[in-house]
Write a protein that holds these residues in place. Structure first.
Motif, PDB file in Angstrom:
ATOM      1  N   HIS A 552       0.847  -1.186   0.000  1.00  0.00           N
ATOM      2  CA  HIS A 552       0.000   0.000   0.000  1.00  0.00           C
ATOM      3  C   HIS A 552       0.886   1.240   0.000  1.00  0.00           C
ATOM      4  N   ALA A 553       0.976   1.910  -1.139  1.00  0.00           N
ATOM      5  CA  ALA A 553       1.898   3.042  -1.265  1.00  0.00           C
ATOM      6  C   ALA A 553       1.497   4.212  -0.381  1.00  0.00           C
ATOM      7  N   SER A 739       5.207   1.485  -2.638  1.00  0.00           N
ATOM      8  CA  SER A 739       4.819   0.386  -1.754  1.00  0.00           C
ATOM      9  C   SER A 739       6.015  -0.502  -1.467  1.00  0.00           C
ATOM     10  N   GLY A 740       5.948  -1.209  -0.343  1.00  0.00           N
ATOM     11  CA  GLY A 740       7.066  -2.045   0.054  1.00  0.00           C
ATOM     12  C   GLY A 740       7.310  -3.216  -0.877  1.00  0.00           C
ATOM     13  N   GLU A 744       3.126  -1.022  -6.351  1.00  0.00           N
ATOM     14  CA  GLU A 744       2.249   0.143  -6.448  1.00  0.00           C
ATOM     15  C   GLU A 744       3.040   1.401  -6.098  1.00  0.00           C
ATOM     16  N   ALA A 745       2.740   2.460  -6.838  1.00  0.00           N
ATOM     17  CA  ALA A 745       3.303   3.774  -6.535  1.00  0.00           C
ATOM     18  C   ALA A 745       2.153   4.772  -6.505  1.00  0.00           C
ATOM     19  N   ALA A 746       2.393   5.905  -5.870  1.00  0.00           N
ATOM     20  CA  ALA A 746       1.342   6.927  -5.767  1.00  0.00           C
ATOM     21  C   ALA A 746       1.996   8.294  -5.764  1.00  0.00           C
ATOM     22  N   ILE A 747       1.223   9.270  -6.150  1.00  0.00           N
ATOM     23  CA  ILE A 747       1.715  10.644  -6.196  1.00  0.00           C
ATOM     24  C   ILE A 747       1.230  11.380  -4.964  1.00  0.00           C
ATOM     25  N   PHE A 777       6.238  -1.826 -12.247  1.00  0.00           N
ATOM     26  CA  PHE A 777       5.162  -1.641 -11.279  1.00  0.00           C
ATOM     27  C   PHE A 777       3.819  -2.009 -11.931  1.00  0.00           C
ATOM     28  N   ALA A 778       2.869  -2.426 -11.107  1.00  0.00           N
ATOM     29  CA  ALA A 778       1.569  -2.865 -11.622  1.00  0.00           C
ATOM     30  C   ALA A 778       0.534  -1.752 -11.637  1.00  0.00           C
ATOM     31  N   ALA A 779       0.581  -0.858 -10.650  1.00  0.00           N
ATOM     32  CA  ALA A 779      -0.480   0.148 -10.528  1.00  0.00           C
ATOM     33  C   ALA A 779       0.100   1.455 -10.018  1.00  0.00           C
ATOM     34  N   PHE A 780      -0.581   2.539 -10.375  1.00  0.00           N
ATOM     35  CA  PHE A 780      -0.179   3.861  -9.910  1.00  0.00           C
ATOM     36  C   PHE A 780      -1.433   4.602  -9.469  1.00  0.00           C
ATOM     37  N   SER A 781      -1.419   5.123  -8.240  1.00  0.00           N
ATOM     38  CA  SER A 781      -2.565   5.857  -7.709  1.00  0.00           C
ATOM     39  C   SER A 781      -2.401   7.345  -7.970  1.00  0.00           C
ATOM     40  N   LEU A 782      -3.415   7.907  -8.609  1.00  0.00           N
ATOM     41  CA  LEU A 782      -3.436   9.349  -8.848  1.00  0.00           C
ATOM     42  C   LEU A 782      -4.156  10.101  -7.734  1.00  0.00           C
TER      43      LEU A 782
END
Length: 864
Positions: A552-553, A739-740, A744-747, A777-782
């Motif tokens: 969980h980023a 994320s660990g 997942e990454a997030a801005i 990476f699989a997903a990126f949260s905006l």
């Protein structure tokens, strides 16, 4: 309240509503206890000429054929009840196979009939059952509302019909004129007819108190009316066939039954106990033998209330035993979701049974048999201990509903003790069989009780004290009724004989009272737990280490250090929160291992309640809502989070031509994109700070907090930063959260200088997405789009209407439309985010407190 806790801000607008919200359940409980007391008093007067032995004889004389017929009518009533859910799901726009709907309906009513106001209690069962099949909380709320309205509407029709048909007979029973009774019935029927005509003329919805209320079509209303009529008629028939022979017609019983059921529902007492019996005995006791009426009511409670619960628990046990072979994971999750409620309800029923059996003597034939084979000390000890166990079984039942592992162990031990005690104290084979069923249910559902928490950690709510008080009041009434012909003497306390049932019951009553007082003393007098202290450097290090092991980023927001931390007992999970006013606000779900996360949810709720506050879980995902529903919280949609599937993201094709052109133009203009690792950020902090300051000044904005990062040097330097540079000067940047597990990454922070070209943020986002796509990476949260995705239907809940109004007309304070439109350019998957909090005024007050926490106070809340 400890000195370490901040006091309530003086003059807050939430103070008065908060007091009213806290007093409301207490006032309801006090009124309900008074109603129980008055009912017991009224029943004692009505039963003044009834002897306990005559009552037992009336029960024993009831033919088994009548009991079998009562069971058939019970089955017919529950079959009709399933039609409620069929129509309710259709009304909510959902479809499920009938076998699933029937199972959900049966379990909901089996629990709701006993626990209190069926539509509300059954609503929690429906939520846990229907959620795994994809129904959203709003749809399930419509189902619950429809069921409640349909029951009330149908009950009015049946009661009116019964009063009209049996007017003269009923008038003679209650001392009114036949014309008056029939007039009341006709008036009720006229009201039902008016609703039908109104529905036929006005389709769609109707505005009530400024709120649009959806109306089913006329065909569904008529069909539901038939189903309700069959339901109530069958339920009344259960009582009718158990009544002794006499000059009372079925329409008369139907009318009395309908009024009694309605009064029981309105009382909010568990099963309407006391109210229902008082009305039935008062109305029918003048035409039928009172001991026969009471025996019929006791058998009615067993047949219509206890038997369905036993069947539901047995069905749950079978389902749990077949978990590994069940083809439907959703059905497995649904059954597992409602199992704790059913087991908890059964434990409470059995606890009440132990209390009641403690103040009543066994039959004379059993006493003779016990005298021949069981030593008197064992009988005395078993009777006393079994009665005391009843109170602790009720407390354990509450813990079973909440999935406490401590409650599971306590219930298992108490149940195992109760089986031999039931045989020793009264040769009660029926009790022993029911306890054996509970043991099997507990063992088969052991995997559901994973919350390691103290059973006595929380203060009991007024509703639970009401439940215990009602049981004690009824036990006292039963005690005085059974032994009213035994003259009191101080010597009774010291009589120990096999035939001396009254002294044994008196001692049991004292034990029950002392056990209740002990529980009350611990829960009401103990000092509250949980002091708020700012996180230490070691606490932050522990939390960051936990984040490094999760996927969980956004959990990296803990690095800000502006939130308080609560760790699980095993240290494998934590929860970050803030407090404002009465609101204890958790940012999202707890982070870390699953077992620790569940523990933290409950401990956080208990800690908030212990300090007179409300627990709020902000921005939680839809798949976590069942956990909060277990704790009695409701879900309120906040908006939607934009998640980009990086595997599917690219800038090829005509649809992404603008993104591709922006990248090409930036390269021609000498714009350089770079992701600076954390170790390289300190060297560019001054440049980043200058960009951030100019960005804030240009917008006349201030730093936010809690659910958003702020430009704090230590925080910014703890994570990677994406930058855009031209001529080696940074003009735009975004801080990134990773994320660990590296999936997942997030801005977080997004800032650029006022002189930056149009499309700078679009360019930065595109380059960041491509960078993490290339990194695997699989997903990126905006991030969130607040208030997005709320229903604009005229039939939508009030919460959605308020949110839609803010979304449509609140751009002066926040660019709702622009934010969602910007994120839509990257074709994200929109995931719903909710706030979990108790109902009433709490959601609005909690949201106001959350806004103040994020904005840093009132000034920040009304500014950009």
């Amino acid at each position: 309240m400890p000195a370490a806790l901040p006091s309530e801000p003086a003059g807050t607008s939430s103070a008065q509503p908060g007091r009213l919200a806290r007093l409301k359940p207490i006032l309801i409980a006090v009124v309900a206890v008074l109603i129980v007391g008055l009912s017991v008093l009224a029943l004692s007067r009505l039963l003044s000429n009834v002897v306990y032995d005559d009552l037992l004889s009336a029960i024993e004389d009831t033919p088994w054929s009548r009991i079998g017929l009562a069971l058939l009518f019970t089955a017919g009533s529950f079959l009709a009840l399933s039609i409620y859910d069929v129509h309710a799901l259709h009304f909510a726009g959902a479809r499920l196979p009938y076998r699933l709907v029937a199972l959900a309906s049966f379990c909901a009513y089996a629990v709701g009939n006993i626990a209190g106001f069926g539509p509300l209690t059954g609503g929690s069962v429906r939520y846990r059952f229907y959620s795994p099949f994809g129904l959203e909380p709003e749809a399930i709320a419509k189902v619950v509302a429809y069921v409640a309205a349909a029951f009330g509407f149908g009950l009015a029709f049946v009661a009116g019909l019964g009063l009209t048909i049996s007017g003269p007979d009923l008038a003679a029973l209650i001392g009114m004129s036949g014309a008056a009774v029939r007039g009341i019935g006709l008036l009720m029927l006229a009201g039902v007819a008016a609703v039908l005509l109104f529905s036929a003329a006005r389709r769609g919805s109707v505005t009530v108190f400024g709120r649009a209320v959806a109306l089913p079509n006329l065909r569904d209303i008529v069909s539901q009316l038939v189903a309700t009529s069959v339901d109530v008629a069958c339920a009344a028939a259960v009582l009718y066939v158990l009544l002794p022979d006499g000059d009372v017609s079925f329409p008369t019983v139907l009318a009395v039954f309908s009024v009694a059921i309605g009064a029981g529902v309105l009382s909010h007492l568990p099963g309407g106990v006391g109210i229902f019996e008082t009305i039935v005995v008062g109305a029918l006791g003048t035409r039928l033998p009172i001991d026969g009426v009471i025996s019929a009511l006791l058998l009615y409670r067993i047949v219509y209330y206890v038997a369905p619960l036993v069947v539901a628990v047995a069905a749950m046990i079978v389902s749990e035993a077949r978990r590994a072979t069940m083809a439907s994971p959703a059905l497995t999750a649904a059954v597992s979701g409602i199992a704790p409620i059913m087991l908890g309800t059964l434990a409470i029923v059995l606890g009440a049974m132990l209390v009641f059996s403690g103040v009543t003597p066994p039959a004379d034939a059993r006493l003779d048999l016990m005298d021949a084979f069981i030593p008197l000390p064992l009988v005395e000890g078993a009777h006393f201990v079994g009665s005391v166990i009843g109170i602790f079984m009720i407390v354990a039942g509450r813990g079973l509903v909440h999935r406490l592992d401590g409650a599971w162990w306590l219930a298992l031990v108490l149940t195992a003790l109760s089986i031999p005690l039931a045989l020793l104290k009264a040769l009660a084979i029926g009790e022993a069989v029911l306890f054996a069923l509970l043991i099997v249910g507990l063992v088969s559902s052991r995997h559901l009780y994973t919350r390691p928490a103290s059973l006595l950690h929380d203060r009991l709510s007024p509703a639970w004290w009401l439940c215990i008080a009602s049981i004690l009041a009824l036990a006292a009434g039963i005690l005085f009724f059974v032994y009213k012909e035994v003259p009191y003497s101080h010597d009774l306390w010291w009589q120990f004989e096999m035939s001396a049932a009254a002294p044994r019951s008196l001692r049991a009553a004292v034990g029950i009272g002392l056990a209740t007082a002990a529980v009350a003393a611990w829960l009401l007098i103990r000092p509250p737990s949980g002091r708020i202290e700012p996180p230490s450097a070691d606490d932050l290090s522990r939390a960051v280490a936990i984040v490094a092991g999760t996927g969980h980023a956004a959990a990296n927001l803990v690095r800000m250090g502006d939130k308080n931390l609560m760790f699980s007992d095993d240290g494998a999970a934590f929860l970050m929160y803030a407090k404002r006013g009465r609101s204890w606000i958790s940012l999202g779900d707890p982070v870390g291992a699953e077992a620790g996360r569940r523990e933290l949810v409950w401990r956080f709720i208990e800690t908030a309640r212990a300090h007179g506050g409300r627990a709020v879980f902000y921005q939680v995902p839809a798949d976590s809502l069942a956990l909060y529903a277990d704790a009695g919280l409701s879900a309120f949609k906040l908006g939607e989070e934009a998640i980009v599937d990086l595997a599917a993201f690219d800038i090829k094709g005509t649809r992404r031509g603008n993104l591709r052109n922006a990248i090409n133009k930036a390269e021609r203009d000498g714009v350089v994109f770079e992701v600076v690792p954390p170790e390289g950020v300190p060297a560019i902090l001054d440049e980043l700070a200058a960009v951030s300051k100019s960005w804030l000044e240009a917008r006349k904005a201030r730093e936010k907090a809690f659910s958003l990062g702020a430009f704090e040097p230590d925080y910014v330097a703890s994570q990677p930063v994406a930058v855009l540079k031209k001529a080696d000067r940074i003009f735009a940047f975004a801080t990134l959260m990773i994320s660990g597990d590296g999936r997942e990454a997030a801005i977080d922070l997004m800032r650029f200088t006022p002189k930056s070209a149009n499309g700078t943020m679009e360019l930065l986002f595109t380059r960041v997405l491509l960078h993490f796509k290339a990194a695997g990476f699989a997903a990126f949260s905006l991030g969130m789009a607040p208030l997005a995705g709320l229903s604009d239907s005229p039939m939508a809940p009030l919460w959605h209407k308020l949110g839609r109004a803010a979304f449509e007309h609140g751009n002066a304070f926040y660019n709702f439309h622009g934010l969602r439109a910007f994120k839509t350019k990257f074709d994200p998957v929109w995931r719903q985010r909710y706030m979990a909090v108790a109902g009433g005024l709490n959601p609005l007050l909690a949201l106001a407190d959350v806004t103040f926490v994020i904005s840093g106070g009132l000034k920040g809340a009304v500014s950009k």
